[in-house]
Design a protein around this motif. Structure first.
Motif, PDB file in Angstrom:
ATOM      1  N   LEU A   5       0.827  -1.209   0.000  1.00  0.00           N
ATOM      2  CA  LEU A   5       0.000   0.000   0.000  1.00  0.00           C
ATOM      3  C   LEU A   5       0.860   1.258   0.000  1.00  0.00           C
ATOM      4  O   LEU A   5       0.535   2.251  -0.670  1.00  0.00           O
ATOM      5  N   ARG A  53      -6.312  -7.182  -9.325  1.00  0.00           N
ATOM      6  CA  ARG A  53      -6.684  -6.729  -7.975  1.00  0.00           C
ATOM      7  C   ARG A  53      -5.803  -5.560  -7.531  1.00  0.00           C
ATOM      8  O   ARG A  53      -6.284  -4.602  -6.923  1.00  0.00           O
ATOM      9  N   LEU A  54      -4.529  -5.631  -7.837  1.00  0.00           N
ATOM     10  CA  LEU A  54      -3.611  -4.544  -7.477  1.00  0.00           C
ATOM     11  C   LEU A  54      -3.963  -3.265  -8.227  1.00  0.00           C
ATOM     12  O   LEU A  54      -3.921  -2.163  -7.667  1.00  0.00           O
ATOM     13  N   ILE A  57      -6.993  -1.753  -6.565  1.00  0.00           N
ATOM     14  CA  ILE A  57      -6.639  -1.064  -5.313  1.00  0.00           C
ATOM     15  C   ILE A  57      -6.027   0.295  -5.609  1.00  0.00           C
ATOM     16  O   ILE A  57      -6.364   1.304  -4.988  1.00  0.00           O
ATOM     17  N   SER A  60      -8.790   2.622  -6.865  1.00  0.00           N
ATOM     18  CA  SER A  60      -9.763   3.020  -5.830  1.00  0.00           C
ATOM     19  C   SER A  60      -9.194   4.034  -4.850  1.00  0.00           C
ATOM     20  O   SER A  60      -9.949   4.704  -4.140  1.00  0.00           O
ATOM     21  N   SER A  61      -7.869   4.165  -4.835  1.00  0.00           N
ATOM     22  CA  SER A  61      -7.247   5.122  -3.910  1.00  0.00           C
ATOM     23  C   SER A  61      -7.258   6.542  -4.459  1.00  0.00           C
ATOM     24  O   SER A  61      -6.843   7.476  -3.773  1.00  0.00           O
TER      25      SER A  61
END
Length: 251
Positions: A5, A53-54, A57, A60-61
């Protein structure tokens, strides 16, 4: 994990920064970390996320405006590459860009042309629906009040191509509407011939036989072909005489 992250967060900051604080060495360090953590994979053209998926993520940030800026940055990076697939990627990203603010006519012209090249690339891959999307996007960049005056050749090519693509996927109503717009602005007989033929094909496909005959008649009259209003024995006799003369010359 927190490490992944953190790396994604730093990558986002570097991509969105107009003047990265840490410099090129830090960017290389980030890329190395991303590769070591299997966040990114190196490809022939650059880098890509190792898993959907990465990427989700990472996406979505970001806010919508940040996503637009990312698309703008990626799209611009493809503009210097002279290949159809580069134009495809450039158009795909720039069309999604919220940062793209059309203030100059030449920018609109460039975007329209990039979308035209992208649409042709899609046709070469038989991706007709996607080709239509690029053509519509390209035309949307041109001012409706000025495109036929300032960018006639580009507007005609894209509009005629859109009419053809709509016909190919079976969207006859849209094809006729777009085809007639191009026909309205066409300047030469060659342009009109292609459009008339496309229109008759669409009407026949849509089983609108009477309208196809009517439009075909108009087309032939524009070519100065004499069409009798009513077929009589006299017309048939003249045709038979013509056929007889042709046969006599051949025997």
């Amino acid at each position: 994990s927190d490490d992944i992250l953190n790396i994604l967060s730093e990558l986002k900051k570097e991509m969105l920064s107009d003047a990265p604080q840490q410099g090129a060495d830090y960017q290389k360090y980030l890329l190395k970390c991303a590769l070591d953590e299997n966040i990114l994979d190196k490809t022939r053209d650059g880098y890509q996320f190792s898993h959907d998926r990465l990427q989700a993520i990472f996406s979505s940030s970001m806010s919508d405006s940040e996503k637009g800026e990312i698309h703008f940055i990626i799209g611009r990076s493809f503009l210097g590459q002279a290949s159809p697939i580069a134009a495809y990627h450039a158009a795909a990203h720039l069309n999604k860009s919220k940062a793209l603010n059309q203030t100059k006519a030449e920018d609109a012209n460039t975007m329209a042309r990039i979308n035209l090249v992208a649409s042709k690339y899609c046709v070469s891959k038989s991706a007709f629906s996607e080709s239509i999307s690029f053509l519509r996007q390209g035309l949307s960049h041109l001012d409706d009040d000025k495109k036929w005056r300032d960018y006639f050749d580009l507007s005609f090519e894209m509009t005629a191509a859109l009419a053809k693509m709509e016909y190919i996927i079976g969207n006859c109503e849209a094809s006729l509407r777009v085809n007639r717009e191009a026909l309205k602005h066409s300047k030469s007989l060659d342009m009109k011939i292609k459009l008339f033929l496309n229109e008759v094909d669409v009407l026949l496909t849509n089983t609108a036989f009477r309208e196809a005959i009517q439009r075909g008649t108009v087309f032939l009259m524009e070519l100065d072909v004499v069409i009798p209003r009513r077929i009589t024995p006299f017309h048939i006799a003249r045709k038979l005489q013509r056929v007889r003369r042709i046969l006599n010359r051949k025997t």
